[in-house]
Design an enzyme around this catalytic site. Structure first.
Site, PDB file in Angstrom:
ATOM      1  N   GLN A  55       0.825  -1.203   0.000  1.00  0.00           N
ATOM      2  CA  GLN A  55       0.000   0.000   0.000  1.00  0.00           C
ATOM      3  C   GLN A  55       0.860   1.256   0.000  1.00  0.00           C
ATOM      4  OE1 GLN A  55      -2.320  -1.126   3.490  1.00  0.00           O
ATOM      5  NE2 GLN A  55      -4.148  -1.343   2.219  1.00  0.00           N
ATOM      6  N   GLU A 168     -13.027   0.341 -10.611  1.00  0.00           N
ATOM      7  CA  GLU A 168     -13.688  -0.836 -11.195  1.00  0.00           C
ATOM      8  C   GLU A 168     -13.892  -0.652 -12.707  1.00  0.00           C
ATOM      9  OE1 GLU A 168     -13.633  -3.399  -9.763  1.00  0.00           O
ATOM     10  OE2 GLU A 168     -13.886  -3.115  -7.617  1.00  0.00           O
TER      11      GLU A 168
END
Length: 205
Positions: A55, A168
């Site tokens: 991350q 997405e």
């Protein structure tokens, strides 16, 4: 609106020396900003985030590059990382527009909500001065604005974009994904500071 979570726009106040040094450090180091000031929802409620190594790499890549594509498995925290970057971008820039698009309105709202949680739980000296706060739009006194929309063939048209975040993207309907990208890309390519971040979970192989 009488909500103590937010700081009213255009308030004049003095920063302490410590607050000024923290502002400078957060502006230069997104990892420091994330791990010391970003609050996110966990199984145990709202807590300060502890980043995993990948991350940290992801956030540093977003900062260092104008164009990023992230294909990720589910439940690895890509949305949280994206929200941290969007919050950081809005805090430490002036007169910039961030457009957040996803395959569904609910997904767009989730990203906006996570970003709002981060911004709303910052200490007073770090909070942006709030001028407008709607479900799909926020405007701050540093001239920055965050707008969320659903990805359609006409999304983003007529909107000056400095940061385009597409979530997405592999799940956006094939009927209009090309027309959308062809409509919105010239707005970004004409700027030398614009950024595109595309993140998605896989859609088949």
């Amino acid at each position: 609106d009488g909500n103590p979570q937010w700081r009213l726009g255009n308030i004049v106040f003095d920063y302490t020396e410590h607050e000024l040094s923290e502002l400078k450090r957060c502006a230069k180091d997104i990892t420091y900003f994330a791990e010391n000031y970003c609050t996110v929802m966990t199984d145990d409620g709202l807590q300060r985030i502890k980043l995993r190594d990948y991350q940290i790499d992801m956030l540093k890549h977003f900062v260092a590059n104008r164009f990023s594509v992230c294909l990720a498995s589910r439940q690895i925290g890509k949305t949280i990382c994206s929200a941290i970057f969007i919050a950081w971008y809005l805090l430490f820039n002036f007169d910039k527009n961030a457009l957040i698009l996803a395959n569904k309105g609910a997904t767009t709202k989730e990203i906006l909500d996570k970003t709002k949680v981060i911004l709303g739980h910052l200490p007073f000296f770090l909070k942006p001065g709030l001028l407008k706060n709607d479900v799909y739009e926020m405007k701050f006194d540093n001239g920055c604005r965050m707008v969320g929309q659903t990805t359609t063939g006409k999304a983003g048209i007529g909107f000056t974009i400095h940061l385009l975040f597409l979530d997405e993207f592999a799940h956006v309907h094939a009927n209009f994904v090309d027309s959308f990208y062809e409509n919105v890309y010239p707005t970004l390519s004409s700027s030398k500071v614009s950024r595109i971040i595309i993140t998605s979970t896989p859609n088949g192989y």
